[in-house]
Write a protein that holds these residues in place. Structure first.
Motif, short mmCIF file in Angstrom:
data_model
loop_
_atom_site.label_atom_id
_atom_site.label_comp_id
_atom_site.label_asym_id
_atom_site.label_seq_id
_atom_site.Cartn_x
_atom_site.Cartn_y
_atom_site.Cartn_z
N MET B 116 16.11 21.66 54.55
CA MET B 116 16.40 22.68 53.54
C MET B 116 16.02 22.19 52.14
O MET B 116 15.57 22.98 51.30
N ASN B 119 12.22 22.18 51.84
CA ASN B 119 11.72 23.56 51.78
C ASN B 119 12.34 24.38 50.64
O ASN B 119 12.19 25.60 50.63
N MET B 121 15.24 25.46 49.91
CA MET B 121 16.05 26.61 50.29
C MET B 121 17.04 27.04 49.21
O MET B 121 17.30 28.25 49.07
N PHE B 124 15.18 29.49 47.20
CA PHE B 124 14.84 30.74 47.90
C PHE B 124 16.08 31.60 48.15
O PHE B 124 16.00 32.82 48.15
N PHE B 125 17.23 30.96 48.36
CA PHE B 125 18.46 31.74 48.51
C PHE B 125 18.78 32.46 47.20
O PHE B 125 19.17 33.63 47.20
N ALA B 127 16.66 33.38 44.92
CA ALA B 127 15.68 34.45 44.75
C ALA B 127 16.01 35.63 45.66
O ALA B 127 15.92 36.79 45.25
N GLN B 128 16.43 35.33 46.91
CA GLN B 128 16.77 36.42 47.84
C GLN B 128 17.94 37.24 47.31
O GLN B 128 17.93 38.47 47.40
N GLY B 131 16.68 39.67 45.16
CA GLY B 131 15.60 40.52 45.68
C GLY B 131 14.26 40.19 45.06
O GLY B 131 13.43 41.07 44.84
N GLN B 132 14.02 38.90 44.78
CA GLN B 132 12.77 38.52 44.11
C GLN B 132 11.91 37.62 44.98
O GLN B 132 12.38 36.62 45.52
N TRP B 133 10.63 37.98 45.08
CA TRP B 133 9.63 37.24 45.85
C TRP B 133 9.04 36.17 44.93
O TRP B 133 8.25 36.48 44.06
N ARG B 134 9.47 34.94 45.14
CA ARG B 134 9.04 33.86 44.23
C ARG B 134 8.52 32.68 45.03
O ARG B 134 9.26 31.70 45.25
N SER B 137 5.88 25.77 45.92
CA SER B 137 5.36 24.74 46.80
C SER B 137 6.51 24.08 47.54
O SER B 137 7.52 23.72 46.93
N VAL B 138 6.35 23.93 48.83
CA VAL B 138 7.36 23.23 49.61
C VAL B 138 6.69 22.03 50.28
O VAL B 138 5.47 21.95 50.36
N VAL B 278 23.90 22.84 47.91
CA VAL B 278 24.36 23.68 49.02
C VAL B 278 25.71 23.14 49.50
O VAL B 278 25.84 21.95 49.77
#
Lengths: 326, 326
Positions: B116, B119, B121, B124-125, B127-128, B131-134, B137-138, B278
């Motif tokens: 996590m 990547n 995470m 990305f959590f 952003a989710q 509701g944003q697509w961002r 680089s992972v 997290v």
């Protein structure tokens, strides 16, 4: 061979460099190479080139390619669905993908997705956002049943890692053939038989018409209650709306999706807000630090095969979008 | 041996059953066993028992134990810090933990934490939730450097899995000794030397005075910029406030914490809201489906060793809280 490497500088991995090329091909590879980023760079040497390595995202802007000596076009992605229809490819020219460059990165992502579902991370993230301590039973992956749909380079490595963690892995593939990491491998036409016995599902399939909505509502409903799904292939493989319904009612336990039917996801998509659904923005496959080197290694392997008159492992059958010699 | 198994029914794994016992010990193990859940259940047979397996969480409520024939007390947890001081243990009675019961589950959790972080995470959590697509680089874990602090059953399995994924693993342990999954194993006194070369850190240490704030502010600052930390041992091992500061300023890249200095975390703790952190509510180690069976298997191994006059693998040195025969 006279090879040209055409970069798309906006790619996260950055432009291909001569240093990267030399690290893979060596100084005296017998190939003559040039590098470019702009359309003019390509036009200047178009009449000479026999091989072209081109960043998939930049290819459309370069068409038409007028290269009479061209024998091989290699693209920097495993999926080639965004390049269909292939009428831009001159007759007799071979198309190569870079399947294999993603397998380490994407299989790590798939494993993360499985572990996040076993550990109920969607619930814990929701609780964290509320500042609430809410313990819940979590599970191991070990001793659970995983079905990997698509046993290309990525799917095969998923199966290997999951098997090493003690999962019982079933493979689903279009061509028959056993795999050492799988207890069983079945053809796509038998997928209905294995879905009811799949605690987890990893989808690692190319896009295109032949895989579109392979996991439709009826098939998703065949999964056991509480199953977990990870999609790292293409969004079109899965009926997204049906999945959201099944997550809403708890029939599917959770999902980690990196790919979607329409990307980027629109801000008002229900996908963002479906419970137990983790969204990542199509990042599972690419590791920018190693991507160019891995792509060049795959080109090297294919050019070596070509020079020896052997089948090229990454040659694409443009009627199916899949590798034809694997 | 006359053994009593005392459950704490509120445990997520539920009470131990005779079926579970028979599945591990067989019908004719030579041991005479009884089961109980209440204090009265224990009192009724206290004068007879030689061995007691007791749910760690329920032990305090049963004290004092007045069992003149008692030789062995086995607890259903790996960490025994919550049972210190050990003045409740009658002189000459051996204390066993169940180290080993958690290694599959907890090592899967640690691996998830590492994946996590690689990547991104936490980003990305976030952003989710908007509701944003961002895209971002992972990275892969492969070819990165991991230091595992604490090479008990859990830490050792972490090292094995990480090594299989292509990480370069260094172990830190209190006792010297190489480990096949580690490139190098160093003593705790050398931890300052390895921290600057650790892209990731997994903490898998017991609690207690000897490990308290082993990772203090000074040591956390020795990590390379952007390092990731996973703590699955005890919260007291880490200076939580220092970690939050270093996450706030981006010096530490991310952390996945399952254990905390004070549990449950209070609703107003800064930990909930620190970026790239997290939080899970102390769930990393227990798989309720297999927990009782694994615990009984470990008791079986120890009783077998005892009967043969061999050192018991899970015997605790109550002066250190660690296993003394490993």
């Amino acid at each position: 061979m006279r090879v040209h490497v055409q970069s798309f500088p906006a790619d996260p991995a950055g432009p291909f460099t001569r240093e990267q090329w030399n690290a893979v091909f060596g100084q005296n590879s017998g190939h003559d190479v040039s590098f470019g980023c702009t359309s003019d760079d390509l036009r200047a040497i178009e009449s000479e080139i026999e091989g072209l390595l081109v960043a998939t995202r930049g290819l459309r802007a370069l068409l038409p390619i007028n290269a009479p000596k061209l024998k091989i076009v290699s693209v920097s992605s495993a999926g080639v669905d965004m390049l269909a229809p292939f009428d831009w490819l001159p007759p007799g020219v071979v198309l190569l993908n870079n399947s294999g460059a993603h397998s380490v990165k994407a299989s790590e992502f798939a494993l993360m997705g499985l572990l996040m579902l076993a550990n109920r991370m969607p619930q814990f993230f929701a609780a964290q956002s509320l500042g609430q301590w809410r313990p819940a039973s979590v599970r191991t992956l070990a001793n659970n049943r995983l079905t990997v749909v698509g046993l290309g380079a990525i799917g095969a490595r998923c199966a290997e890692i999951a098997s090493a963690l003690g999962m019982h892995v079933t493979g689903v593939r279009s061509r028959p053939g056993a795999h050492p990491a799988c207890v069983e491998v079945v053809g796509v036409e038998q997928i209905d038989r294995v879905l009811p016995h799949s605690d987890y599902l990893v989808l690692s399939l190319p896009g295109g018409n032949s895989t579109r909505h392979l996991l439709d509502r009826r098939r998703l409903e065949l999964l056991p209650r509480g199953a977990g799904i990870v999609n790292i292939g293409r969004g079109s493989v899965l009926d997204e709306d049906a999945l959201c319904d099944l997550l809403d009612c708890g029939k599917v336990g959770g999902a980690v999706l990196d790919v979607f039917e329409h990307e980027p996801l629109s801000e008002d998509s229900r996908v963002w807000r479906t419970p137990n659904l983790v969204v990542t923005p199509h990042v599972s496959a690419d590791d920018p630090l190693s991507y160019n080197t891995l792509t060049l290694r795959i080109l090297f392997d294919n050019l070596t095969a070509f020079d020896k008159g052997l089948p090229m492992p990454n040659q694409i059958d443009i009627t199916t979008g899949s590798r034809q010699n694997k």
